[in-house]
Motif scaffolding. Structure first.
Motif, short mmCIF file in Angstrom:
data_model
loop_
_atom_site.label_atom_id
_atom_site.label_comp_id
_atom_site.label_asym_id
_atom_site.label_seq_id
_atom_site.Cartn_x
_atom_site.Cartn_y
_atom_site.Cartn_z
N ALA A 29 -25.58 8.61 -12.68
CA ALA A 29 -26.39 7.41 -12.49
C ALA A 29 -25.55 6.15 -12.63
N VAL A 30 -24.70 6.12 -13.65
CA VAL A 30 -23.85 4.95 -13.88
C VAL A 30 -22.90 4.72 -12.71
N GLU A 31 -22.41 5.80 -12.13
CA GLU A 31 -21.44 5.69 -11.04
C GLU A 31 -22.08 5.28 -9.71
N THR A 32 -23.39 5.49 -9.57
CA THR A 32 -24.01 5.28 -8.26
C THR A 32 -25.04 4.16 -8.21
N VAL A 33 -25.55 3.71 -9.35
CA VAL A 33 -26.63 2.73 -9.34
C VAL A 33 -26.13 1.37 -8.85
N GLU A 34 -26.98 0.68 -8.12
CA GLU A 34 -26.68 -0.66 -7.62
C GLU A 34 -27.37 -1.70 -8.50
N PRO A 35 -26.80 -2.91 -8.58
CA PRO A 35 -27.37 -3.94 -9.47
C PRO A 35 -28.87 -4.16 -9.29
N LEU A 36 -29.34 -4.29 -8.05
CA LEU A 36 -30.75 -4.57 -7.83
C LEU A 36 -31.65 -3.36 -8.12
N GLN A 37 -31.05 -2.19 -8.28
CA GLN A 37 -31.82 -1.02 -8.72
C GLN A 37 -32.09 -1.07 -10.22
N LEU A 38 -31.31 -1.88 -10.91
CA LEU A 38 -31.48 -2.03 -12.36
C LEU A 38 -32.41 -3.18 -12.70
N SER A 39 -32.28 -4.29 -12.01
CA SER A 39 -33.05 -5.47 -12.34
C SER A 39 -33.00 -6.48 -11.20
N ARG A 40 -34.06 -7.27 -11.08
CA ARG A 40 -34.03 -8.36 -10.10
C ARG A 40 -33.35 -9.59 -10.67
N PHE A 41 -33.06 -9.54 -11.99
CA PHE A 41 -32.37 -10.66 -12.63
C PHE A 41 -30.87 -10.38 -12.68
N LEU A 42 -30.14 -10.99 -11.76
CA LEU A 42 -28.70 -10.81 -11.68
C LEU A 42 -28.00 -12.11 -12.07
N PRO A 43 -26.73 -12.03 -12.49
CA PRO A 43 -26.01 -13.23 -12.94
C PRO A 43 -25.99 -14.32 -11.87
N PRO A 44 -26.11 -15.58 -12.28
CA PRO A 44 -26.05 -16.70 -11.33
C PRO A 44 -24.73 -16.68 -10.55
N GLU A 45 -24.81 -16.98 -9.27
CA GLU A 45 -23.61 -16.97 -8.44
C GLU A 45 -22.63 -18.07 -8.82
N ASN A 46 -23.12 -19.12 -9.52
CA ASN A 46 -22.22 -20.21 -9.91
C ASN A 46 -21.43 -19.90 -11.18
N GLY A 47 -21.62 -18.68 -11.72
CA GLY A 47 -20.86 -18.29 -12.90
C GLY A 47 -21.45 -18.75 -14.21
N ALA A 48 -22.64 -19.40 -14.16
CA ALA A 48 -23.27 -19.87 -15.39
C ALA A 48 -23.74 -18.68 -16.23
N GLY A 49 -23.97 -18.94 -17.49
CA GLY A 49 -24.45 -17.90 -18.39
C GLY A 49 -23.39 -17.51 -19.41
N ARG A 50 -23.84 -17.04 -20.55
CA ARG A 50 -22.94 -16.66 -21.63
C ARG A 50 -22.62 -15.17 -21.54
#
Length: 233
Positions: A29-50
């Protein structure tokens, strides 16, 4: 095998060598899962966030209850996610290293040691999930997965950070009777687990839910069984 007795700058690597066979579905699962399969909340494209990391640690258990996950309950006095059950983890420190490299691995082990007293030398890290985002606290979180090859005693290290440390059998997490859907007054709905006298919800429950699903461990459960949350949640 991962050795990380010195999490402050020591060598920390990923290894799948010698893992128990029951972890194979999780590894896949770890090797095949895609980000949007885990959550609709993905890191901001501008690099913001801690930048931060959590340790998703699987152990063999005591042989009676079967494989288990390590969780902790955050102190009620904390500013963010107070009182919530969670994986051990927290923000990356400068000494953890490159956030795009092995920094999250080192941070996950360091935070787990600081919060639960766990001995990192007994942990074999075997996978990393895509980075996710927690909008309410602006954390960009890297879930780091580990195998508790050599279990060590754990417990509350600092009561100002941690209320309790506990393990949950995977069998209890997959039990349909222990599953529910949380409903926030804002309308947001999410998976939850009623285990070990705790309501596991939010980011932590989301990770567990997706791991169970993509590992093929999920059992049919009543998604209409609801647990309301209040505005303070």
């Amino acid at each position: 095998m991962t050795r990380a007795s010195n999490t402050q700058g020591g060598s920390v690597t990923l290894s799948k060598e010698g893992l128990p066979a029951w972890l194979d579905p999780v590894v896949h699962a770890v090797e095949t899962v895609e980000p949007l399969q885990l959550s609709r909340f993905l890191p901001p494209e501008n690099g913001a966030g801690r930048q931060s990391a959590v340790l998703v640690l699987f152990g063999e258990g005591d042989g009676v209850r079967g494989p288990e996950l390590l969780l902790m309950e955050r102190a009620s006095s904390l500013r963010s996610h107070a009182g919530q059950p969670s994986f051990p983890g927290g923000a990356l420190d400068p000494e953890d290293g490159d956030p795009k490299g092995d920094g999250p691995l080192r941070a996950a082990l360091r935070e787990a040691e600081e919060e639960t007293g766990l001995d990192p030398a007994g942990v074999q890290l075997f996978g990393v999930l895509p980075k996710l985002y927690i909008p309410v606290s602006h954390f960009v979180v890297t879930p780091v997965l580990g195998w508790w090859r050599e279990p060590s005693p754990v417990g509350v290290v600092d009561p100002n950070e941690t209320a309790r440390v506990f393990t949950v059998p995977v069998a209890d997490l997959t039990d349909p009777d222990n599953r529910a859907t949380t409903v926030h007054p804002s309308g947001h709905r999410g998976p939850a687990f009623l285990v070990e006298s705790a309501l596991v919800w939010g980011f932590t429950a989301g990770i567990i839910d997706r791991l169970l699903h993509y590992s093929g461990w999920e059992r049919p459960w009543d998604r209409e069984k609801q647990v309301p949350l209040d505005w303070r949640a």
